[in-house]
Design an enzyme around this catalytic site. Sequence first.
Site, PDB file in Angstrom:
ATOM      1  N   CYS A   1       0.817  -1.216   0.000  1.00 53.27           N
ATOM      2  CA  CYS A   1       0.000   0.000   0.000  1.00 53.27           C
ATOM      3  C   CYS A   1       0.855   1.272   0.000  1.00 53.27           C
ATOM      4  CB  CYS A   1      -0.999  -0.055   1.154  1.00 53.27           C
ATOM      5  SG  CYS A   1      -2.421   1.003   0.824  1.00 53.27           S
TER       6      CYS A   1
ATOM      7  N   HIS B   1      -3.437  -5.731   2.493  1.00 51.63           N
ATOM      8  CA  HIS B   1      -3.093  -5.885   3.905  1.00 51.63           C
ATOM      9  C   HIS B   1      -3.676  -7.231   4.360  1.00 51.63           C
ATOM     10  CE1 HIS B   1      -2.086  -1.613   4.112  1.00 51.63           C
ATOM     11  NE2 HIS B   1      -3.272  -1.306   3.602  1.00 51.63           N
TER      12      HIS B   1
HETATM   13  N1  GLN Z   1      -1.948   6.944   2.038  1.00 50.69           N
HETATM   14  C1  GLN Z   1      -2.095   6.053   0.941  1.00 50.69           C
HETATM   15  C2  GLN Z   1      -3.460   6.085   0.255  1.00 50.69           C
HETATM   16  O1  GLN Z   1      -4.465   6.391   0.895  1.00 50.69           O
HETATM   17  C3  GLN Z   1      -1.773   4.653   1.423  1.00 50.69           C
HETATM   18  C4  GLN Z   1      -2.780   4.109   2.425  1.00 50.69           C
HETATM   19  C5  GLN Z   1      -2.327   2.794   3.027  1.00 50.69           C
HETATM   20  O2  GLN Z   1      -1.152   2.529   3.175  1.00 50.69           O
HETATM   21  N2  GLN Z   1      -3.261   1.966   3.417  1.00 50.69           N
HETATM   22  O3  GLN Z   1      -3.556   5.798  -0.922  1.00 50.69           O
END
Ligand code: GLN
Length: 250
Positions: free
Chosen positions: A93, A195
Amino acid sequence: MSGSALRVVVVYPDLLGTYGDGGNALVLARRAAWRDIPVQLIEATSDGPIPEGDLYCLGGGEDGPQVRAAEAIRSDGTIVRAVGSGAVVLAVCAGYQIAGRSFPGADGRARPGLGLLDVDTVKGEGPRSVGEVVAEPLDGLGDIALPTLTGFENHGGVTRLGPGVVALARVTTGNGNGDGSEGARAGRVLGTYLHGPVLARNPALADLLLSWAIGSTEPLAALDDGEEEALRSERLHAVSRSRFTGRARS
Ligand code: GLN
């Protein structure tokens, strides 16, 4: 892998630790140890230099800490150099976006990533992507065929893949990159929106990364994955049940 033990490095758990992705490194270390592969698990917080490693794990994070992490990893330089010498990277992510060429900060302005993956992330126009993901692996992962991928996503970014990468999988539930594909791979760098932690839900993916890191062309010795399989079926079943009842996937 150099030296005596496989060095698995969790990169900046203090900045990229929001979604429990540090568990990926734990899964890698345990699966190595269960096979009597000497392994060292290193937590590299952002107040110090990033150590030399064989397998780096980057996790998800909020927009602000993500920008700080990207700047620090870029100026540190160790990961990009290590990838040049064959290190493996699992980037999840925010970590995936950082491994790419550019990603948006909280203000939407593009920030430079590490350039390890030929992907660019922009802010999505629709609602944030939140919920369970199911994805069918594509052929780009080499000889080892992976089973269906399961995980959950929570991101606002949409990721465009360039010609220098291949997508990991085709999404059947959820959004992934935002164009029907999920994740990206170039060489030994693998990025994903999943995740879970993703390696707890997909132990075959953990073993693929381990085999890259130890330089094994043979499949690794099988482990008793009864509990992992139970978790996989429960999650995959939850998705098909919510499809059937028409409930939102989150
Ligand atoms: N901040 C990034 C987004 O919203 C990654 C979010 C995350 O790592 N879950 O795209």
